[in-house]
Design a protein around this motif. Sequence first.
Motif: not given
Length: 504
Positions: A337, A364, A367-369, A371-372, A396-397, A400, A403
């Motif tokens: 990760n 996956l 993309i979330y890190p 965005t954070e 949701e992907v 992101q 965003k």
Amino acid sequence: MKQLRNITIGLAMMIGAAVMAEVPDLPKRTVNGKEYYYYEVPKKETIYSITRKFGFTRDVIIQYNPQVRDGLRAGDTLLFPVDELEEVTAPEPAAAPIETPVEEPEAEPVEEPEAEPAGEEESPEAEIEQESEERLQTECAEEAVAETEHAECVEVEPLNIAVMLPFMLESGHVTRQAENNTNFYRGMLLALEELAPTSGFKVNLTAYDTDGGSDVLSGLLSRPEMVDMDYIIAPNDTLAIERIAAVADSASAMVMNFFAVKDDAERMHESVLQANITREEMYECAAVAFCNEYASKKVVILNATDLPADKKEFVDLLTDKMVKNGIPYEQINYSGNFAVSRLAGLPMGDYVFVPTGASREILLRIIYPLTEYSASVTSGSTALFGYPEWVTVRGEVKNQLHKLNTVVYSRFSTALSCDKAKAVAQAYEKWYGTEMPQAVPNTVLLGYDAMSWLLYASSNGITEPFDGVQNSFRVREIDGAGDVNCALYFLRYTPEGEIDAKVL
């Protein structure tokens, strides 16, 4: 799925013009004591395109050049006798304008007009005006009838298109590919219904079911009407494309490959047009556009060492371009990760992140890190650059991606919220009684754009740029071979939830 049949649609706009509007601007030469216009046939030329270019009908071309009855070849020389053509194109003398004499009335004292009793005859001046108006209306009507009669005598050279795809009409099990082929053809019909009546063409569009193997294809290719085809839509089958091209090379047809992305028959056959940009040109175009787009940003390459770097070839090309253009970059290697803490050491600034792989697992992971991280920075901006494989993500992907101001390169557009796309969807539902499929890419829209482009290219040439609803065409001729479409999109996922499509 509705049963298909061979369909011939003749839609023509008959125009009131002579067979040839004016003497062609061609060089002359003398042959056996007689003066001729001559035209040397270049590569890609067809009898049909010559009829559009000079105003000759097919019969006129063959009358003076019977050797091209079975099709043109590059290097052929066409001859047209000067004296005969000049007689045909001599302009008719212009008709004298119709004038109605008007007499100036003598000046008289102005008096209040007396009320005329009902049923009294009109004044002489009124009679003159009425006769003049009636005469003008009669002449206009006679001219309209004459133009209509002349238009009916004008021969419109047909545009012949063969759609050779496996529709699987006789099969008990229809595959997804066969359904896509049917929707492609339906899209062509929708465009033909809309555009052909005002295009100036008589279009013969015929569907052929190639399901059944090589014997079926051989039988179709041996049909006499194939000699007169201008365009042949080929199936997603390398061997079939090769066999169709071998026939088309000796005729005047162009083989349109909309489906076999990796096929390279256009490199060996002048008759083949590859409607999809090649991988090499796609990488080159995307890398150059990236350097133009992000020249002022800092680039970070994200490399997952434990997963296949399936975009390494592109990333290597991209980093080479960045070095040449003075764009700074660095690479972060990671395994497992991806933690946002890996980005903590980056100085403030504007960044664009580029992964070395396009798989869903890699997307996956990052993309979330990202965005954070983007939400945590107080100065600068964050963007993500990615790949065609991402255009199919949903939910949701996809949110992101918006965003992160993500940009991906793609052979087709997914910005389909425009009025034109909605109009095609409404027409599809009206014609076929069901909603248009929402697949990505959409084969109905591909067929619609293909037919729209063929009509446009037949008038303007295949190298003229054309933008459709989903697909664009920027055709380049290959020296000594066929043609390739070099159109590529940058798709920008905006924070407002829209997708902006830009043709590179």
